[in-house]
Design a protein around this motif. Structure first.
Motif, PDB file in Angstrom:
ATOM      1  N   ARG A  18       0.707  -1.418   0.103  1.00  0.00           N
ATOM      2  CA  ARG A  18      -0.122   0.069   0.024  1.00  0.00           C
ATOM      3  C   ARG A  18       0.880   1.042  -0.023  1.00  0.00           C
ATOM      4  NH1 ARG A  18      -4.322   2.343   4.418  1.00  0.00           N
ATOM      5  NH2 ARG A  18      -2.582   2.940   5.437  1.00  0.00           N
ATOM      6  N   LEU A  19       0.783   2.046  -1.131  1.00  0.00           N
ATOM      7  CA  LEU A  19       1.478   3.163  -1.216  1.00  0.00           C
ATOM      8  C   LEU A  19       0.631   4.305  -0.489  1.00  0.00           C
ATOM      9  CD1 LEU A  19       2.784   3.266  -4.920  1.00  0.00           C
ATOM     10  CD2 LEU A  19       3.814   2.027  -2.669  1.00  0.00           C
ATOM     11  N   SER A  20       1.498   5.467  -0.368  1.00  0.00           N
ATOM     12  CA  SER A  20       0.530   6.601   0.381  1.00  0.00           C
ATOM     13  C   SER A  20       1.043   8.004  -0.258  1.00  0.00           C
ATOM     14  CB  SER A  20       0.917   6.872   1.954  1.00  0.00           C
ATOM     15  OG  SER A  20       0.532   5.638   2.555  1.00  0.00           O
ATOM     16  N   CYS A  21       0.069   8.941  -0.659  1.00  0.00           N
ATOM     17  CA  CYS A  21       0.622  10.074  -1.075  1.00  0.00           C
ATOM     18  C   CYS A  21       0.052  11.238  -0.141  1.00  0.00           C
ATOM     19  CB  CYS A  21       0.048  10.179  -2.600  1.00  0.00           C
ATOM     20  SG  CYS A  21       0.439  11.903  -3.186  1.00  0.00           S
ATOM     21  N   VAL A  22       0.786  11.856   0.756  1.00  0.00           N
ATOM     22  CA  VAL A  22       0.346  12.985   1.447  1.00  0.00           C
ATOM     23  C   VAL A  22       0.003  14.131   0.658  1.00  0.00           C
ATOM     24  CG1 VAL A  22       0.414  14.259   3.607  1.00  0.00           C
ATOM     25  CG2 VAL A  22       0.967  11.915   3.380  1.00  0.00           C
ATOM     26  N   ALA A  23      -1.047  14.605   0.299  1.00  0.00           N
ATOM     27  CA  ALA A  23      -1.063  16.152  -0.443  1.00  0.00           C
ATOM     28  C   ALA A  23      -1.653  17.135   0.335  1.00  0.00           C
ATOM     29  CB  ALA A  23      -2.313  15.698  -1.569  1.00  0.00           C
TER      30      ALA A  23
END
Length: 125
Positions: A18-23
């Motif tokens: 599971r990748l994460s992208c904090v925007a």
């Protein structure tokens, strides 16, 4: 808009990541966050995208049935859950933000304005 991707790693074929992208700084639901990947010597290709409202999601044919993209509106984070990984999924994964994307443009990297640094995914056979 600033984006920070994380969660890459090495897994065997059939495994999951599971990748994460904090925007941060996304001003409206008219934005979408997309994920792209780039293998060595190949062009960057679309993986999946989700509107900032979370109401619509889009997938590359190679990702359908295996990947699920979602958004946590409390953490301002977009997650692609990647299951049944294959060696062909290996590459650097990037998240990006685009404005007012329509269905036909969500897979075009040229329509995304802001990009985060990549996170490396390696799938071994």
């Amino acid at each position: 808009v600033q984006l920070q991707a994380s969660g890459g790693g090495s897994v065997q074929a059939g495994g999951s990541l599971r990748l994460s992208c904090v925007a941060s700084g996304i001003p409206s639901d008219s934005y979408a966050v997309g994920w792209f990947r780039q293998a060595p010597g190949k062009e960057r290709e679309f993986v999946a995208a989700v509107t900032w409202s979370g109401s619509k999601s889009y997938y590359a044919e190679s990702a359908k049935g295996r990947f699920t993209i979602s958004r946590d509106d409390v953490k301002n984070t977009v997650y692609p859950q990647m299951n049944s990984l294959k060696p062909s999924d290996t590459g650097a994964y990037y998240c990006a933000a685009g404005y007012r994307l329509i269905t036909s443009s969500t897979s075009d990297p040229g329509r995304y304005v802001d990009w985060g640094r990549g996170t490396l995914v390696t799938v071994s056979s």
